[in-house]
Design a protein around this motif. Structure first.
Motif: not given
Length: 232
Positions: A164-173
């Motif tokens: 889920l890195r891509r989705q989580m990093m988008l949300s966190m960024n």
């Protein structure tokens, strides 16, 4: 804190920031990595820290060193299941809800199964000084959640977050970018992270689960407040 402890702490964070470069193709399979000097400048750390992070990538079979030629990516990171992409604010709700369940249970297991080295690593990460405007906050945030999952001693939790890195990093960024001028956001996130680690250290499973779920829900609600429609 000793120099070796500092190197370990930073290298663990740099390792987590290198993984998406391999997964996303920025560091392509069979491609040569930048030099240690260039990576040290890119990640703003010393070369010994870079070497420790690269050592971990080599141990996992992701990169290979070739004498006289440098390091090369030899295996890509590709999740077997493709999770839905994030294309609107509405998509962040299901992601946060899913994370609450997964990461709450991961924190509970971490409280039961964590090793002392894993607990020390978590404390080093949450005690790392950072500023609200630091562009690496999202990466360090993600690294914290992955380390909690890893401490669960169940690889399915860690691998789920990596997938889920891509989705989580988008949300966190997005969250960190939109919270730059909210003075209490950084302090609250750091306090919540530290509270989760304390519960894990005390081996309080119920409290670790509750605090992790609360943290994810709080961050999501804080992001939604006043930021509707950011993704169009």
């Amino acid at each position: 804190m000793t120099d070796s402890e500092t190197t370990y702490k930073l290298s663990d964070t740099v390792y987590e920031e290198m993984l998406p470069l391999i997964q996303g193709g920025a560091w392509a399979t069979n491609g040569r990595l930048p030099s240690e000097q260039d990576m040290a400048a890119q990640f703003r750390v010393s070369r010994p820290v870079i070497r420790e992070a690269l050592k971990r990538l080599r141990s996992e079979g992701l990169i290979q060193s070739r004498r006289g030629s440098g390091s090369f990516v030899v295996r890509e990171i590709a999740p077997e299941t493709e999770y839905p992409s994030i294309s609107s604010i509405a998509d962040l709700g299901p992601l946060a809800s899913f994370r609450e369940g997964v990461e709450g249970e991961a924190a509970s297991l971490a409280a039961e199964r964590r090793t002392q080295d894993q607990l020390d690593s978590l404390y080093r990460l949450v005690d790392m000084p950072r500023a609200a405007a630091d562009e690496k906050n999202a990466g360090r945030d993600f690294a914290f959640h992955v380390q909690v999952a890893e401490a669960s001693a169940n690889p399915f939790y860690r691998n789920t977050l990596l997938s889920l890195r891509r989705q989580m990093m988008l949300s966190m960024n997005l969250t960190w970018s939109l919270s730059l001028f909210e003075a209490d956001f950084l302090d609250t996130v750091e306090d919540q992270h530290r509270s989760v680690v304390v519960a894990i250290g005390n081996q309080n499973k119920d409290e670790a689960c509750r605090l992790m779920r609360h943290h994810i829900r709080w961050v999501h609600n804080r992001f939604l407040h006043g930021h509707q429609g950011v993704l169009g």
